[in-house]
Design a protein around this motif. Sequence first.
Motif, PDB file in Angstrom:
ATOM      1  N   SER A 122      25.065  49.952  22.004  1.00  0.00           N
ATOM      2  CA  SER A 122      23.790  49.965  21.288  1.00  0.00           C
ATOM      3  C   SER A 122      22.934  48.758  21.657  1.00  0.00           C
ATOM      4  N   GLY A 123      23.561  47.594  21.798  1.00  0.00           N
ATOM      5  CA  GLY A 123      22.815  46.404  22.194  1.00  0.00           C
ATOM      6  C   GLY A 123      22.295  46.508  23.612  1.00  0.00           C
ATOM      7  N   SER A 124      23.113  47.037  24.514  1.00  0.00           N
ATOM      8  CA  SER A 124      22.704  47.187  25.911  1.00  0.00           C
ATOM      9  C   SER A 124      21.593  48.220  26.060  1.00  0.00           C
ATOM     10  N   LEU A 125      21.679  49.317  25.314  1.00  0.00           N
ATOM     11  CA  LEU A 125      20.623  50.334  25.358  1.00  0.00           C
ATOM     12  C   LEU A 125      19.279  49.752  24.942  1.00  0.00           C
ATOM     13  N   ILE A 132      27.224  43.685   9.977  1.00  0.00           N
ATOM     14  CA  ILE A 132      25.816  43.761  10.390  1.00  0.00           C
ATOM     15  C   ILE A 132      25.348  42.562  11.200  1.00  0.00           C
ATOM     16  N   GLY A 133      26.174  41.503  11.272  1.00  0.00           N
ATOM     17  CA  GLY A 133      25.713  40.260  11.895  1.00  0.00           C
ATOM     18  C   GLY A 133      25.240  40.421  13.326  1.00  0.00           C
ATOM     19  N   GLY A 134      26.021  41.135  14.141  1.00  0.00           N
ATOM     20  CA  GLY A 134      25.648  41.331  15.535  1.00  0.00           C
ATOM     21  C   GLY A 134      24.372  42.121  15.695  1.00  0.00           C
ATOM     22  N   GLY A 135      24.207  43.145  14.861  1.00  0.00           N
ATOM     23  CA  GLY A 135      23.002  43.970  14.932  1.00  0.00           C
ATOM     24  C   GLY A 135      21.750  43.211  14.532  1.00  0.00           C
ATOM     25  N   VAL A 136      21.887  42.337  13.542  1.00  0.00           N
ATOM     26  CA  VAL A 136      20.739  41.524  13.121  1.00  0.00           C
ATOM     27  C   VAL A 136      20.287  40.615  14.260  1.00  0.00           C
ATOM     28  N   ARG A 186      20.868  41.003  17.441  1.00  0.00           N
ATOM     29  CA  ARG A 186      20.348  41.862  18.510  1.00  0.00           C
ATOM     30  C   ARG A 186      18.874  42.148  18.311  1.00  0.00           C
ATOM     31  N   ASP A 187      18.513  42.583  17.106  1.00  0.00           N
ATOM     32  CA  ASP A 187      17.121  42.947  16.837  1.00  0.00           C
ATOM     33  C   ASP A 187      16.205  41.727  16.858  1.00  0.00           C
ATOM     34  N   VAL A 188      16.689  40.610  16.328  1.00  0.00           N
ATOM     35  CA  VAL A 188      15.881  39.387  16.332  1.00  0.00           C
ATOM     36  C   VAL A 188      15.603  38.936  17.759  1.00  0.00           C
ATOM     37  N   PHE A 189      16.602  39.009  18.619  1.00  0.00           N
ATOM     38  CA  PHE A 189      16.443  38.568  20.004  1.00  0.00           C
ATOM     39  C   PHE A 189      15.380  39.357  20.755  1.00  0.00           C
ATOM     40  N   VAL A 190      15.176  40.619  20.383  1.00  0.00           N
ATOM     41  CA  VAL A 190      14.160  41.439  21.068  1.00  0.00           C
ATOM     42  C   VAL A 190      12.907  41.597  20.204  1.00  0.00           C
ATOM     43  N   GLU A 237      12.366  42.531  17.039  1.00  0.00           N
ATOM     44  CA  GLU A 237      12.229  43.696  16.173  1.00  0.00           C
ATOM     45  C   GLU A 237      12.721  43.340  14.780  1.00  0.00           C
ATOM     46  N   ILE A 238      12.187  44.039  13.774  1.00  0.00           N
ATOM     47  CA  ILE A 238      12.708  43.862  12.419  1.00  0.00           C
ATOM     48  C   ILE A 238      14.124  44.428  12.385  1.00  0.00           C
ATOM     49  N   PRO A 239      15.126  43.655  11.969  1.00  0.00           N
ATOM     50  CA  PRO A 239      16.502  44.156  11.961  1.00  0.00           C
ATOM     51  C   PRO A 239      16.642  45.460  11.186  1.00  0.00           C
ATOM     52  N   GLN A 240      17.489  46.335  11.698  1.00  0.00           N
ATOM     53  CA  GLN A 240      17.686  47.651  11.104  1.00  0.00           C
ATOM     54  C   GLN A 240      18.069  47.559   9.632  1.00  0.00           C
ATOM     55  N   VAL A 241      18.871  46.564   9.294  1.00  0.00           N
ATOM     56  CA  VAL A 241      19.341  46.433   7.915  1.00  0.00           C
ATOM     57  C   VAL A 241      18.210  46.085   6.957  1.00  0.00           C
ATOM     58  N   PHE A 242      17.079  45.555   7.465  1.00  0.00           N
ATOM     59  CA  PHE A 242      15.953  45.199   6.617  1.00  0.00           C
ATOM     60  C   PHE A 242      14.943  46.333   6.477  1.00  0.00           C
TER      61      PHE A 242
END
Length: 212
Positions: free
Chosen positions: A18-21, A129-133, A135-139, A141-146
Motif C-alpha cells: 500500500s505504501g509503495s503503490l 495505524i502508525g505506519g499508515g499515518v 506514509r500519508d504525511v510523507f506524501v 495527504e491527510i492520513p486515512q485515519v483522520f
Amino acid sequence: MLLIEMFVFIGTIAFAISGSLLAIQKRLDIFGVILLGLTTALAGGVIRDLMIGNIPPTNLAEPQYFLVSLLASLATILFYERIEKVTYSISLFDAIGLGVFTAVGANAALSFEFSQPFLIIAMGLVTGIGGGVLRDVFVQEIPQVFRKEVYGLASIAGSAALILSDDFVTPILSLYICLTVTFTIRMLALKWKWNIPVVERKSKIKQKSINS
C-alpha cells in the motif's frame, strides 16, 4: 503462535504494497517508493517498541521483517499495473494487517506487564495505524485515519476486546479475538461504507440550506 506469525508477514506485505503503490502514484523515485513501503510496514511497530521501552525495536533487531517489506516494495515496482487492478484484495490484506498489528501491539503492552487499559489500547492503535499515518504525511495527504472512514475505531474496538477477554480465555485466543473484531469491523465499514460524521461549520450548513 505460528498462525499469528504468518498473519504478521501477510500484514507486513500488505502495508508495504500500500505504501509503495501510493509512492508510485505520487511519482516518487525508486528509493522513495521503497522507503515509503518500508515506513508503512515497519514504523508502527518501531514507534510502539520505543514507547514501551523495547530497545532495539523488534522490526529493526530482526531483519526478516525488513527483508519481507523490501521484497514486497520491489515486487510492487515490477508488477505495479497488475497490483493496482486488485484494489479490493489490497483492502482485504490491509484489514488483516490492521487486525494483526493491533493484536500484536496490544499484546506487546501486556507482555511488558502494563495493565492500564488506556495504554494497552494506545499501543494497539499505534502499531495498527502508525505506519499508515507516516506514509500519508510523507506524501502530504491527510492520513486515512483522520478522514471519515472507520479505521482507527476498528483498532480501538479490537484492543478493547483483547482486554475484556484476557481474563477469561488463553492469551493466544484473546489475540485471535482482537484480530477478528478489528478485521470484521474494518471490512464491514468498507462493505457498507460506514463513515464517522464530519464536523461542518455553521456558515457552510446555512449556505447549503439556502442553495436547496
